[in-house]
Design a protein around this motif. Sequence first.
Motif, PDB file in Angstrom:
ATOM      1  N   TRP A   2       0.705  -1.197   0.023  1.00  0.00           N
ATOM      2  CA  TRP A   2      -0.031  -0.055  -0.120  1.00  0.00           C
ATOM      3  C   TRP A   2       0.900   1.245  -0.122  1.00  0.00           C
ATOM      4  O   TRP A   2       0.645   2.273  -0.796  1.00  0.00           O
ATOM      5  N   LEU A   3       1.697   1.314   0.862  1.00  0.00           N
ATOM      6  CA  LEU A   3       2.922   2.447   0.758  1.00  0.00           C
ATOM      7  C   LEU A   3       3.717   2.618  -0.479  1.00  0.00           C
ATOM      8  O   LEU A   3       3.636   3.593  -0.928  1.00  0.00           O
ATOM      9  N   HIS A  52       2.810   1.973  -3.371  1.00  0.00           N
ATOM     10  CA  HIS A  52       1.758   2.606  -4.507  1.00  0.00           C
ATOM     11  C   HIS A  52       1.607   4.133  -4.443  1.00  0.00           C
ATOM     12  O   HIS A  52       0.858   4.724  -5.249  1.00  0.00           O
ATOM     13  N   ARG A  53       1.780   4.539  -3.205  1.00  0.00           N
ATOM     14  CA  ARG A  53       1.475   5.842  -2.706  1.00  0.00           C
ATOM     15  C   ARG A  53       2.798   6.852  -2.627  1.00  0.00           C
ATOM     16  O   ARG A  53       2.469   8.015  -2.454  1.00  0.00           O
ATOM     17  N   ALA A  54       4.055   6.142  -2.671  1.00  0.00           N
ATOM     18  CA  ALA A  54       5.149   6.909  -2.622  1.00  0.00           C
ATOM     19  C   ALA A  54       5.400   7.592  -3.998  1.00  0.00           C
ATOM     20  O   ALA A  54       5.190   6.697  -4.919  1.00  0.00           O
ATOM     21  N   GLN A  55       5.972   8.807  -4.053  1.00  0.00           N
ATOM     22  CA  GLN A  55       6.323   9.225  -5.135  1.00  0.00           C
ATOM     23  C   GLN A  55       7.922   9.203  -5.432  1.00  0.00           C
ATOM     24  O   GLN A  55       8.630   9.012  -4.715  1.00  0.00           O
TER      25      GLN A  55
END
Length: 231
Positions: free
Chosen positions: A193-194, A196-199
């Motif tokens: 989950w992390l 997929h949300r990190a730039q």
Amino acid sequence: MPETQQVLMFMLAGVLLNLTPGPDVLYIVNQSLRGGVRRGLVAAWGVTAGCFVHVAAAALGLGAVLATSADAFNLIKWMGAAYLLWMGGRLLWRTSPSPGDSAMAHQQSGMAHSGQHGDVLASKEESGLLAVFFGAFATNALNPKVVLFFLAFVPQFIPAQAPDPTWSFVLLGCLFNLNSLLVCMGWALAASWLAHRAQGMQRVMHHIDRLAGLLFVGFGLKLALTDAPSH
């Protein structure tokens, strides 16, 4: 058999212990961050399989041998330390992925649904998952401190008047591993989950690999410096 209250206390203690980060959790999180939730879940199953080795060893009395024989303990200890150091070295020396690598990965992903290319990629993915599983298995199974943990922790929840302590031990050990699997799968899902949300995740992963490598080396050195149990 353990009483219901003892079993519930055992389960709660097991969940809290499994939430504590260690080499197993680090391996699962790293795999999930780099390769997605599927690799993380496979790593979780590998760690749990390694735990069953320790439960069986402790139930069969092999754990007692490790607890009383410095030579046996040191043999497993050095094997485990060498493996952790090797894992750490691989992560420290892993090259940072280039943008071209990412483009190629997307191109291959699109080809996975067509003909022979799809079969080849599916075969590579399967072999990669097997490597993840056995890597996780070795991370846990080659750590003699885990079997000593089972020997120290589990008997506290077995009643003194239990007619068959061995089967009580096996039951509680399996229950602990079930808790462990659920928590480890939670780590894998959270890491995915992390990711997929990190730039700029590729650049971040390069630094995460270095950090994970240092931690694996630290775990390996810590295990190498662990003294055999006094007896």
